[in-house]
Design a protein around this motif. Structure first.
Motif, short mmCIF file in Angstrom:
data_model
loop_
_atom_site.label_atom_id
_atom_site.label_comp_id
_atom_site.label_asym_id
_atom_site.label_seq_id
_atom_site.Cartn_x
_atom_site.Cartn_y
_atom_site.Cartn_z
N TRP A 76 -3.19 0.82 -6.90
CA TRP A 76 -3.50 1.43 -5.76
C TRP A 76 -4.78 0.65 -5.12
CZ3 TRP A 76 -7.36 4.86 -3.67
CH2 TRP A 76 -6.96 5.06 -2.45
N THR A 111 2.37 1.75 -3.85
CA THR A 111 1.51 2.08 -4.60
C THR A 111 0.88 3.49 -4.30
OG1 THR A 111 -0.16 1.12 -3.29
CG2 THR A 111 0.86 -0.26 -5.31
N THR A 112 0.79 3.83 -3.24
CA THR A 112 0.28 5.36 -2.74
C THR A 112 1.32 6.29 -3.21
OG1 THR A 112 -0.99 4.46 -0.94
CG2 THR A 112 -0.50 6.56 -0.75
N GLN A 113 2.50 6.02 -2.87
CA GLN A 113 3.43 7.15 -3.19
C GLN A 113 3.59 7.01 -4.97
OE1 GLN A 113 5.42 8.85 -1.27
NE2 GLN A 113 5.94 9.93 -3.06
N GLN A 161 -4.06 11.24 1.56
CA GLN A 161 -2.99 11.68 0.75
C GLN A 161 -3.44 11.96 -0.72
OE1 GLN A 161 0.37 9.20 1.55
NE2 GLN A 161 1.12 10.42 3.24
N VAL A 162 -4.09 10.43 -1.03
CA VAL A 162 -4.59 10.51 -2.52
C VAL A 162 -5.67 11.39 -2.76
CG1 VAL A 162 -5.68 8.83 -4.06
CG2 VAL A 162 -3.88 8.23 -2.72
N GLU A 205 -3.32 3.93 -10.28
CA GLU A 205 -4.53 3.80 -9.63
C GLU A 205 -5.09 2.56 -9.47
OE1 GLU A 205 -8.69 6.27 -9.19
OE2 GLU A 205 -7.55 6.12 -11.02
N LEU A 244 0.71 -1.29 -0.12
CA LEU A 244 -0.16 0.01 0.02
C LEU A 244 0.68 1.32 0.04
CD1 LEU A 244 -2.93 1.24 0.36
CD2 LEU A 244 -2.42 1.20 2.77
N SER A 245 1.92 1.30 0.86
CA SER A 245 2.71 2.42 0.71
C SER A 245 3.40 2.78 -0.45
CB SER A 245 3.97 2.18 1.99
OG SER A 245 4.81 3.52 1.75
N VAL A 304 -5.18 -1.33 -1.54
CA VAL A 304 -6.36 -0.84 -0.51
C VAL A 304 -7.32 -2.12 -0.03
CG1 VAL A 304 -8.27 0.19 -0.32
CG2 VAL A 304 -6.27 1.37 -1.13
N ALA A 355 -3.32 6.81 3.66
CA ALA A 355 -2.99 6.57 2.19
C ALA A 355 -4.44 7.19 1.33
CB ALA A 355 -2.99 5.09 1.68
N LYS A 356 -5.66 6.92 1.90
CA LYS A 356 -6.76 7.56 1.35
C LYS A 356 -6.68 9.33 1.36
CE LYS A 356 -9.89 3.65 1.86
NZ LYS A 356 -10.92 2.94 2.63
#
Length: 253
Positions: A170, A105-107, A206-207, A167, A102-103, A174, A203-204
């Motif tokens: 990501w 893919t979020t970045q 931030q996105v 996305e 998750l970290s 999630v 994460a949510k």
């Protein structure tokens, strides 16, 4: 006379025996002193040997005792590896891996959306500059600016495709993190479950924040394109002599 002679002989024999006894005692004293000297000269070596044997014996005892004590917890740990503890440990490991996925893919998604928003703002700036100097450009200059605008539009499209690809990854991360958090909670790994849910929330957020920036840029681009269409229509109308026709129409009225 015979008695005197006999007594004299015994006395001489006695003296002889006493002398021999003194020599024997002297020899014995000599050997004793020599032995003590030798033993005293070797005493440090003997002490070292005795000390070494004592240390070795102590080490062996400590090793035996230590080995016995360390073996007991190990056997207890092996006996405590129940199915529940193994499943709980495995679910914690899965949660850690899901958090890492998750970290990453979020970045990647945040960076791609940021680059997409920058490309949008660059396109907006080019189009507004073109509209501001529309009546001042020659045909060659107008064509050159349009080539730059077209290239920037291609850049915007490429950035948008990249955003869609990241996305998708990501969203998978999630979903995986949500399932891992639920599994950890069901197996009793509450700490791992809480950590996963916290990471999901961060994460949510931030996105969503970076998405809002791109949405604002898309809105501004839409407004700029609408303005461009209006200005181009007015410019084409003027170039075709529409003002003269309109003024003639007004005079007739």
């Amino acid at each position: 006379m015979l008695c005197l002679c006999y007594w004299g002989t015994d006395f001489l024999l006695l003296l002889t025996n006493m002398a021999a006894l003194r020599r024997s005692v002297a020899c014995l004293n000599f050997f004793r002193s020599t032995a003590e000297s030798v033993l005293n000269s070797r005493k440090p070596l003997r002490q070292r040997l005795v000390r070494c044997r004592a240390v070795t014996r102590t080490s062996l005892v400590s090793l035996s005792v230590g080995s016995g004590l360390s073996a007991v917890p190990f056997m207890q740990q092996v006996e405590n590896l129940s199915h529940e503890s193994l499943i709980r440990s495995a679910s914690s490991m899965v949660t850690d891996s899901a958090n890492t996925y998750l970290s990453q893919t979020t970045q990647a998604l945040v960076d791609s959306i940021t680059q997409y928003a920058k490309a949008l703002h660059t396109l907006i700036s080019l189009q507004r500059r073109y509209l501001a100097s529309l009546e001042k450009l020659s045909t060659a200059e107008e064509d050159a600016i349009w080539q730059v605008i077209i290239a920037q539009r291609v850049e915007v499209g490429d950035r948008l495709d990249e955003c869609n690809r990241f996305e998708s990854n990501w969203i998978n991360a999630v979903n995986l993190c949500e399932m891992a958090a639920e599994a950890a909670y069901n197996t009793g790994a509450e700490h791992a479950s809480v950590t996963a849910k916290t990471n999901l929330q961060v994460a949510k957020v931030q996105v969503e924040e970076v998405r809002q920036i791109s949405v604002d840029a898309e809105r501004k681009l839409t407004e700029t394109q609408a303005e461009e269409i209006q200005r181009m229509a007015e410019y084409a109308f003027i170039e075709s002599g529409g003002d003269d026709v309109h003024e003639a129409y007004l005079r007739e009225d």
